[in-house]
Write an enzyme that holds these catalytic residues in place. Sequence first.
Site, PDB file in Angstrom:
ATOM      1  N   ARG A  17       0.838  -1.216   0.000  1.00 40.99           N
ATOM      2  CA  ARG A  17       0.000   0.000   0.000  1.00 40.99           C
ATOM      3  C   ARG A  17       0.874   1.268   0.000  1.00 40.99           C
ATOM      4  NH1 ARG A  17      -0.542   4.650   2.673  1.00 40.99           N
ATOM      5  NH2 ARG A  17      -0.093   3.536   4.612  1.00 40.99           N
ATOM      6  N   ASP A  18       1.522   1.566   1.101  1.00 43.57           N
ATOM      7  CA  ASP A  18       2.323   2.800   1.184  1.00 43.57           C
ATOM      8  C   ASP A  18       3.472   2.737   0.172  1.00 43.57           C
ATOM      9  OD1 ASP A  18       3.007   5.283   2.157  1.00 43.57           O
ATOM     10  OD2 ASP A  18       3.400   4.647   4.205  1.00 43.57           O
ATOM     11  N   CYS A 244       4.082   9.468   0.245  1.00 36.96           N
ATOM     12  CA  CYS A 244       2.680   9.885   0.166  1.00 36.96           C
ATOM     13  C   CYS A 244       2.549  10.919  -0.947  1.00 36.96           C
ATOM     14  CB  CYS A 244       2.225  10.475   1.499  1.00 36.96           C
ATOM     15  SG  CYS A 244       0.554  11.123   1.437  1.00 36.96           S
ATOM     16  N   ASN A 253       9.507   4.517   2.954  1.00 26.79           N
ATOM     17  CA  ASN A 253       9.303   4.106   4.345  1.00 26.79           C
ATOM     18  C   ASN A 253      10.587   3.473   4.875  1.00 26.79           C
ATOM     19  OD1 ASN A 253       6.509   3.993   3.070  1.00 26.79           O
ATOM     20  ND2 ASN A 253       6.030   3.575   5.202  1.00 26.79           N
TER      21      ASN A 253
END
Length: 305
Positions: A17-18, A244, A253
């Site tokens: 996801r991220d 993001c 991340n």
Amino acid sequence: MLKNLPKSIHITEVGPRDGLQNEPKVLSTEDKITFILMLQKAGLKSIEATSFVRPDRIPQMGDASDLYEGLMALTSKKVEYPCLIPNLKGLEKALEVGVKEIALFTATSEEFNKKNINASIDESFVRMEEVAKKALAEGLKVRGYVSTVFGCPYEGKTSTKKLIEVSKRLKNLGAYDISLGDTIGVGVPLQVNQIIEELDKEFDLDLFSMHFHDTRGMALSNVLTSIENGITKFDSSAGGLGGCPYAKGATGNLATEDLVYLCHSLGIETGVDMDLLASASDFILSKLGHVSSSKYLTAYLVGKK
Ligand code: HMG
Ligand code: MG
């Protein structure tokens, strides 16, 4: 230093996801499912699979329903696959395909929330409260994210008082875990230390996960500081993918490989097999066509090839 280390930590893998939501290349659903299954094989027990957000805003996650259905057809179901949900519409789509755990998200910064989800902090709680109510009634688990905990790309410094208020509201709406996002990777150990000390006065620290982005190379130092302060849950992304779209300059991340390497070197269990994790990251990086930002993974792959 390095006293009272935990026996193990819990990892929420956010790569699918991220990690993928900010990539210029939109991958096929099949490749994403293969990636998730490889992560699962590596021992990760909680893998954030996708997000049910506006596909015109985040086209990388536009296949959320197909992905989740495809994944459920192939998985052993012993793993949790939380999905990011912004509103009731997202929840309805998630329920249609049998999602069992959701992650709601807000921030400590008004400006970031406006850009990210088109809502003020208060408006985000109106949405999240209705989503959580329905999700809990349907038997789903609810996780919460707070973004911009360590700084905001638009407002700069953010407030710990606001963080405490937002965390209390998330806890009250039923979140069993609250992930604290360093969305743009500006946090440093002293700040991590101060924030955790403040949280410790108000909450049981087991409520929190840390979600570091490694934009300025501080993620691992921040992990170590968090561990020393009693935090045992971390979000990370295979290969260090991530960012993001509404936080300019928010690069990858914390890499799962870096986190696992650090923990294993300290005798802290993660349940993750590094060889299998590196294969999963290598696979997805080859599909994306770029190299990893993880120093550990880069060194590891050079050694293997
Ligand atoms: P909005 O524009 O306020 O929504 O979007 P709306 O209710 O006004 O609806 C507008 C249109 O969107 C309508 O369509 C809706 O049906 C549709 P129309 O009638 O015009 O054809 N719509 C949807 N379609 C599909 N799925 C939905 C949905 N909702 C509305 N769920 C919204 C509000 C939040 C949905 C939007 O702004 C959005 O999707 N934003 C993207 C947010 C996002 O994914 N950001 C990145 C993830 S957060 C992050 O990365 C931080 C984190 O990692 C932690 C950290 O690092 O700090 C978690
Ligand atoms: Mg993030």
